[in-house]
Design a protein around this motif. Structure first.
Motif, PDB file in Angstrom:
ATOM      1  N   MET A 177       0.818  -1.218   0.000  1.00  0.00           N
ATOM      2  CA  MET A 177       0.000   0.000   0.000  1.00  0.00           C
ATOM      3  C   MET A 177       0.849   1.263   0.000  1.00  0.00           C
ATOM      4  SD  MET A 177      -3.284  -0.922   2.384  1.00  0.00           S
ATOM      5  CE  MET A 177      -2.531  -1.992   3.607  1.00  0.00           C
ATOM      6  N   VAL A 178       2.177   1.123   0.052  1.00  0.00           N
ATOM      7  CA  VAL A 178       3.085   2.267  -0.046  1.00  0.00           C
ATOM      8  C   VAL A 178       3.490   2.388  -1.507  1.00  0.00           C
ATOM      9  CG1 VAL A 178       5.274   3.261   0.722  1.00  0.00           C
ATOM     10  CG2 VAL A 178       3.894   1.887   2.308  1.00  0.00           C
ATOM     11  N   GLU A 179       3.107   3.498  -2.127  1.00  0.00           N
ATOM     12  CA  GLU A 179       3.243   3.627  -3.578  1.00  0.00           C
ATOM     13  C   GLU A 179       4.680   3.419  -4.049  1.00  0.00           C
ATOM     14  OE1 GLU A 179       1.889   6.683  -7.166  1.00  0.00           O
ATOM     15  OE2 GLU A 179       1.590   7.226  -5.072  1.00  0.00           O
ATOM     16  N   LYS A 180       5.636   3.934  -3.300  1.00  0.00           N
ATOM     17  CA  LYS A 180       7.035   3.827  -3.714  1.00  0.00           C
ATOM     18  C   LYS A 180       7.735   2.638  -3.057  1.00  0.00           C
ATOM     19  CE  LYS A 180       7.443   8.790  -4.634  1.00  0.00           C
ATOM     20  NZ  LYS A 180       6.011   9.055  -4.450  1.00  0.00           N
ATOM     21  N   GLY A 181       6.968   1.773  -2.392  1.00  0.00           N
ATOM     22  CA  GLY A 181       7.544   0.602  -1.773  1.00  0.00           C
ATOM     23  C   GLY A 181       8.262   0.926  -0.475  1.00  0.00           C
ATOM     24  N   VAL A 182       8.785  -0.106   0.169  1.00  0.00           N
ATOM     25  CA  VAL A 182       9.515   0.060   1.425  1.00  0.00           C
ATOM     26  C   VAL A 182      10.927  -0.476   1.233  1.00  0.00           C
ATOM     27  CG1 VAL A 182       7.396  -0.152   2.790  1.00  0.00           C
ATOM     28  CG2 VAL A 182       8.781  -2.193   2.335  1.00  0.00           C
ATOM     29  N   PRO A 183      11.875  -0.035   2.063  1.00  0.00           N
ATOM     30  CA  PRO A 183      13.249  -0.546   1.952  1.00  0.00           C
ATOM     31  C   PRO A 183      13.293  -2.063   2.122  1.00  0.00           C
ATOM     32  CG  PRO A 183      13.169   1.389   3.373  1.00  0.00           C
ATOM     33  CD  PRO A 183      11.754   0.998   3.105  1.00  0.00           C
ATOM     34  N   MET A 184      14.291  -2.679   1.511  1.00  0.00           N
ATOM     35  CA  MET A 184      14.411  -4.128   1.558  1.00  0.00           C
ATOM     36  C   MET A 184      14.506  -4.647   2.992  1.00  0.00           C
ATOM     37  SD  MET A 184      14.392  -6.939  -0.064  1.00  0.00           S
ATOM     38  CE  MET A 184      14.535  -6.327  -1.757  1.00  0.00           C
ATOM     39  N   GLU A 185      15.236  -3.933   3.858  1.00  0.00           N
ATOM     40  CA  GLU A 185      15.371  -4.390   5.235  1.00  0.00           C
ATOM     41  C   GLU A 185      14.032  -4.407   5.950  1.00  0.00           C
ATOM     42  OE1 GLU A 185      17.946  -5.775   6.880  1.00  0.00           O
ATOM     43  OE2 GLU A 185      18.824  -5.788   4.864  1.00  0.00           O
ATOM     44  N   LEU A 186      13.188  -3.391   5.689  1.00  0.00           N
ATOM     45  CA  LEU A 186      11.866  -3.375   6.302  1.00  0.00           C
ATOM     46  C   LEU A 186      11.004  -4.496   5.731  1.00  0.00           C
ATOM     47  CD1 LEU A 186       9.692  -2.253   8.101  1.00  0.00           C
ATOM     48  CD2 LEU A 186       9.201  -0.507   6.376  1.00  0.00           C
ATOM     49  N   GLN A 187      11.106  -4.735   4.427  1.00  0.00           N
ATOM     50  CA  GLN A 187      10.340  -5.825   3.828  1.00  0.00           C
ATOM     51  C   GLN A 187      10.697  -7.161   4.484  1.00  0.00           C
ATOM     52  OE1 GLN A 187       7.856  -5.786   1.056  1.00  0.00           O
ATOM     53  NE2 GLN A 187       7.607  -7.652   2.264  1.00  0.00           N
ATOM     54  N   LYS A 188      11.987  -7.384   4.719  1.00  0.00           N
ATOM     55  CA  LYS A 188      12.416  -8.616   5.377  1.00  0.00           C
ATOM     56  C   LYS A 188      11.866  -8.700   6.797  1.00  0.00           C
ATOM     57  CE  LYS A 188      16.761  -9.147   2.775  1.00  0.00           C
ATOM     58  NZ  LYS A 188      18.252  -9.144   2.885  1.00  0.00           N
ATOM     59  N   ARG A 189      11.863  -7.563   7.489  1.00  0.00           N
ATOM     60  CA  ARG A 189      11.353  -7.536   8.850  1.00  0.00           C
ATOM     61  C   ARG A 189       9.858  -7.862   8.867  1.00  0.00           C
ATOM     62  NH1 ARG A 189      12.977  -8.174  13.867  1.00  0.00           N
ATOM     63  NH2 ARG A 189      14.871  -7.007  13.338  1.00  0.00           N
ATOM     64  N   ILE A 190       9.099  -7.272   7.950  1.00  0.00           N
ATOM     65  CA  ILE A 190       7.662  -7.542   7.892  1.00  0.00           C
ATOM     66  C   ILE A 190       7.410  -9.001   7.519  1.00  0.00           C
ATOM     67  CG2 ILE A 190       5.543  -7.009   6.630  1.00  0.00           C
ATOM     68  CD1 ILE A 190       6.468  -4.103   6.519  1.00  0.00           C
ATOM     69  N   ASP A 191       8.199  -9.534   6.592  1.00  0.00           N
ATOM     70  CA  ASP A 191       8.057 -10.946   6.226  1.00  0.00           C
ATOM     71  C   ASP A 191       8.238 -11.840   7.447  1.00  0.00           C
ATOM     72  OD1 ASP A 191       7.603 -10.274   3.597  1.00  0.00           O
ATOM     73  OD2 ASP A 191       9.662 -10.666   2.936  1.00  0.00           O
ATOM     74  N   LEU A 192       9.246 -11.530   8.259  1.00  0.00           N
ATOM     75  CA  LEU A 192       9.488 -12.328   9.459  1.00  0.00           C
ATOM     76  C   LEU A 192       8.320 -12.215  10.439  1.00  0.00           C
ATOM     77  CD1 LEU A 192      11.350 -13.953  11.421  1.00  0.00           C
ATOM     78  CD2 LEU A 192      12.197 -11.728  12.221  1.00  0.00           C
ATOM     79  N   MET A 193       7.877 -10.979  10.703  1.00  0.00           N
ATOM     80  CA  MET A 193       6.853 -10.771  11.719  1.00  0.00           C
ATOM     81  C   MET A 193       5.494 -11.322  11.282  1.00  0.00           C
ATOM     82  SD  MET A 193       8.031  -7.015  13.169  1.00  0.00           S
ATOM     83  CE  MET A 193       6.684  -6.894  14.359  1.00  0.00           C
ATOM     84  N   GLN A 194       5.150 -11.180   9.984  1.00  0.00           N
ATOM     85  CA  GLN A 194       3.859 -11.725   9.550  1.00  0.00           C
ATOM     86  C   GLN A 194       3.878 -13.247   9.601  1.00  0.00           C
ATOM     87  OE1 GLN A 194       2.814 -13.449   6.644  1.00  0.00           O
ATOM     88  NE2 GLN A 194       4.810 -13.633   5.626  1.00  0.00           N
ATOM     89  N   HIS A 195       5.053 -13.853   9.418  1.00  0.00           N
ATOM     90  CA  HIS A 195       5.169 -15.312   9.537  1.00  0.00           C
ATOM     91  C   HIS A 195       5.081 -15.738  10.997  1.00  0.00           C
ATOM     92  CE1 HIS A 195       6.657 -19.389   8.726  1.00  0.00           C
ATOM     93  NE2 HIS A 195       7.471 -19.220   9.758  1.00  0.00           N
ATOM     94  N   GLU A 196       5.801 -15.046  11.870  1.00  0.00           N
ATOM     95  CA  GLU A 196       5.832 -15.436  13.271  1.00  0.00           C
ATOM     96  C   GLU A 196       4.515 -15.173  13.985  1.00  0.00           C
ATOM     97  OE1 GLU A 196      10.548 -15.050  14.549  1.00  0.00           O
ATOM     98  OE2 GLU A 196       9.146 -13.446  15.104  1.00  0.00           O
ATOM     99  N   VAL A 197       3.857 -14.042  13.669  1.00  0.00           N
ATOM    100  CA  VAL A 197       2.666 -13.674  14.436  1.00  0.00           C
ATOM    101  C   VAL A 197       1.553 -14.704  14.265  1.00  0.00           C
ATOM    102  CG1 VAL A 197       1.392 -12.271  12.721  1.00  0.00           C
ATOM    103  CG2 VAL A 197       1.374 -11.617  15.153  1.00  0.00           C
ATOM    104  N   ARG A 198       1.600 -15.477  13.191  1.00  0.00           N
ATOM    105  CA  ARG A 198       0.616 -16.545  12.984  1.00  0.00           C
ATOM    106  C   ARG A 198       0.833 -17.705  13.963  1.00  0.00           C
ATOM    107  NH1 ARG A 198      -1.325 -15.468   7.444  1.00  0.00           N
ATOM    108  NH2 ARG A 198       0.124 -13.979   6.479  1.00  0.00           N
ATOM    109  N   ARG A 199       1.979 -17.715  14.624  1.00  0.00           N
ATOM    110  CA  ARG A 199       2.338 -18.795  15.547  1.00  0.00           C
ATOM    111  C   ARG A 199       2.449 -18.294  16.991  1.00  0.00           C
ATOM    112  NH1 ARG A 199       3.736 -19.307  10.582  1.00  0.00           N
ATOM    113  NH2 ARG A 199       3.770 -21.372   9.597  1.00  0.00           N
ATOM    114  N   VAL A 200       1.828 -17.166  17.266  1.00  0.00           N
ATOM    115  CA  VAL A 200       1.829 -16.593  18.612  1.00  0.00           C
ATOM    116  C   VAL A 200       0.528 -16.977  19.317  1.00  0.00           C
ATOM    117  CG1 VAL A 200       1.805 -14.452  19.946  1.00  0.00           C
ATOM    118  CG2 VAL A 200       3.320 -14.673  17.972  1.00  0.00           C
ATOM    119  N   SER A 201       0.669 -17.452  20.533  1.00  0.00           N
ATOM    120  CA  SER A 201      -0.515 -17.850  21.309  1.00  0.00           C
ATOM    121  C   SER A 201      -1.026 -16.666  22.113  1.00  0.00           C
ATOM    122  CB  SER A 201      -0.172 -19.029  22.238  1.00  0.00           C
ATOM    123  OG  SER A 201       0.929 -18.706  23.075  1.00  0.00           O
ATOM    124  N   PHE A 202      -1.820 -15.817  21.448  1.00  0.00           N
ATOM    125  CA  PHE A 202      -2.443 -14.691  22.139  1.00  0.00           C
ATOM    126  C   PHE A 202      -3.566 -15.218  23.037  1.00  0.00           C
ATOM    127  CE2 PHE A 202      -0.924 -12.359  18.298  1.00  0.00           C
ATOM    128  CZ  PHE A 202      -0.119 -11.441  18.952  1.00  0.00           C
TER     129      PHE A 202
END
Length: 631
Positions: A177-202
């Protein structure tokens, strides 16, 4: 279950669990106050936040921002950053890499969630996640809001929790949703967190036994949060639309509506009569603006005479919570989050809601209104104690400024769509120029626009040009006046009515000095005691250490020569950092070398600093490793 007198500050709910530190935070907000973002990193430390004057202590802010700004990414609606009241705040430079402006994929929709996902690390414990579902933007609004805080542990499992997929999908959708995209490091961070948050026991909050995540407006997610059984519903929303109210009133019998007085007055009587009870917040509970605030939470930068101009105020005080409560047999259902009771919220906007389910006795409508009892007992500290009944009168009130607000929106959208960018170049006398370029916007003839970097005072704003080429140019700037944040102030004049609006855009910035943050830091350090105190803050491992009681506010000492007193605690902090976290020493070395390399700051280093620093730094080099090895 929901005590209206239990009020929390955002900094409190950002605070890491005991024994943990922030690894990374992703936040979403419709509107953004840069000062609120600048002070948010204080939530991850326990540094002394204020000086004797009551304003944030600049050195504590510097170290908390330096330490954590790179670990925070905020996604906000493009064109909804507020103009700071005070110009020339150099610390905003540190925030440029943390702000990402969102342009929703659907025409007419807005990016409106107020959700945070935070990842915390510990030396011994498992990774912990915190999810915040708020009704509050990242601003200094003085309003009544709601906050849901969920903590959970990252489980060691291959398969995800199916109930967490909507939250993971929401995180994964943000970069697109960011027209000019996000830095690669942030993309990697989001990839990690969206993967991990699916395995969090809230775990649901106490008193609830089930929760459901509802991201609205992303991908093909068009699910109806209000499916399943509803016998009766309570709608709490500051903003309303008639057709959405009709839809809610049709859910069960005896519906109740709570909103703002001015919003209720805009709704037709027929829509309101569908509700059995209608309330608004009592006048004494509408928090008035505190003149002691050192920054205006809204568009206070626009300096006009109010008898001649109306100011577009997007941060009204009063009710701002969005809550929906339903009785369903013996069960109570509560939805909380960002969605107003409007068609836009449920038919296109990007929003986030969480549904909680529990026993009606504890979380049904009467429990919420009456403080935990199904009977109407006003002696309890329930929501009802804050409310006055609303009387339906004649037709809805008409906003006489609506046509001007529409023109102000056209100006905002035209500037956003112009793909503006800023380029920095050197003048011939060690000063800088900034030229703004982009497509020439088509502005309404009723509008005039001025712009400036937010580092410049209002008097240095210049008229925005629609002529192709350089749309605006700012000359003879100091290095601390360079900014990627630009304020745009429009004036709309139509049929003797006038409206002033203002907002900030973060523009792509090229040609700026690479050491801008170091220049800002050097400019803020005035004497040896400040440098020593910054060193102690920098070496503090968790923001909690106060060696010898020396990390105190500016101008406050414990007697004697402050700088000489601090050398022994400074050495102790160095030893502790050498043993536990060598990155602090890497940062300290960078600070020492930077100050030493400039004639204006080399004499600010504490006397005899080399006697304690050189052996520590030699030991650090023998240990090896790189300061960027860890995140």
């Amino acid at each position: 279950m929901l005590d209206p007198y239990d009020r929390r500050h955002l900094l409190e709910i950002l605070r890491p669990p005991d024994g943990y530190t922030l690894d990374f935070a992703i936040g979403t907000t419709f509107s953004l106050d840069l000062l609120a973002l600048m002070t948010a990193p204080l939530g991850f430390t326990l540094f002394e936040a204020e000086s004797d004057s009551g304003s944030p202590d600049s050195l504590a802010l510097i170290e908390s921002i330096r330490r954590y700004a790179g670990r925070i990414s905020i996604f906000c609606q493009e064109g909804r950053i507020h103009i700071p009241k005070e110009y020339g705040q150099p610390l905003f430079t540190f925030l440029e890499g943390s702000v990402f402006q969102v342009h929703p994929p659907y025409e007419g929709s807005v990016f409106h969630p107020k959700a945070w996902v935070l990842r915390y690390n510990s030396e011994e414990g498992p990774v912990v996640y915190r999810f915040l579902c708020l009704s509050r933007n990242l601003t200094y609004d003085r309003s009544w809001d709601a906050a849901l805080v969920l903590d959970g542990v990252l489980e060691d499992r291959i398969r995800a929790f199916a109930s967490n997929h909507p939250l993971g999908d929401f995180l994964a959708s943000l970069p697109g949703m960011v027209e000019k995209g996000v830095p690669m490091e942030l993309q990697k961070r989001i990839d990690l967190m969206q993967h991990e948050v699916r395995r969090v026991s809230f775990n649901p909050p106490q008193g609830f036994d089930e929760m459901i995540f509802y991201p609205l407006g992303i991908g093909n997610r068009r699910s109806n949060p209000f499916s399943d059984r509803i016998d009766r519903i309570l709608v709490i929303s500051p903003f309303l639309s008639e057709s959405r109210l009709d839809s809610f009133a049709s859910l069960g019998k005896g519906a109740t509506l709570i909103s703002r007085l001015d919003s209720l007055e805009k709704i037709k009587a027929d829509s309101l009569r569908q509700f059995s009870d209608i309330y608004y917040l009592k006048e004494e509970f509408v928090v008035q603006e505190d003149s002691s605030e050192f920054i205006d939470p809204g568009q206070g930068q626009i300096d006009i005479e109010k008898e001649n101009f109306a100011v577009l105020d997007e941060n009204p005080q009063g009710l701002h919570a969005k809550l929906y409560v339903a009785d369903a047999g013996g069960q109570g259902r509560i939805w909380t989050g960002s969605a107003n009771a409007t068609d836009a919220a449920f038919q296109g906007n990007i929003e986030f809601l969480v549904e909680l389910r529990g026993r009606k006795k504890f979380c049904g409508i009467d429990a919420i209104l009456n403080g935990g009892k199904e009977a109407k007992d006003e002696t309890e500290a329930g929501l009802r104690t804050l409310l006055d009944p609303f009387t339906i009168n004649g037709g809805p009130t008409v906003d006489e400024m609506e046509s001007l607000k529409h023109l102000a929106d056209k100006v905002r959208n035209a500037l956003i769509q112009s793909n503006l960018a800023a380029h920095v170049s050197m003048d011939g006398d060690d000063h800088f120029s900034i030229s703004m370029e982009g497509r020439s916007p088509v502005l309404p003839e009723e509008a005039t626009v001025k712009c400036r970097p937010i580092t410049l005072q209002k008097s240095r704003a210049i008229c925005f040009s629609s002529i192709p080429g350089a749309l605006a140019e700012f000359r003879h700037l100091q290095d601390n006046e360079i900014s990627a944040f630009f304020a745009f102030e429009s004036t709309i004049i139509l049929e003797e009515k006038r409206l002033a609006d203002g907002f900030v855009l973060k523009l792509p910035l090229t040609g700026a000095p690479e050491d801008r943050t170091e220049r800002v830091l050097r400019a803020l350090l005035k004497d040896k005691s400040q440098v020593l105190r910054l060193m102690l803050l920098l070496l503090s491992l968790d923001g909690r250490s106060d060696p010898g009681g020396l990390i105190v506010g500016p101008g406050r000492t414990n007697g004697g020569n402050w700088a000489s007193q601090g050398m022994i605690p400074l050495f102790e902090c160095m030893i502790r950092a050498l043993a536990r976290d060598q990155r602090r020493l890497d940062d300290l070395n960078h600070l020492i070398q930077d100050l030493r390399s400039h004639p204006d700051t080399k004499d600010l280093l504490p006397d005899r600093i080399d006697e304690i620093w050189e052996p520590i730094w030699e030991a650090r080099k023998m240990i090896g490793g790189d300061e960027h090895d860890k995140t």
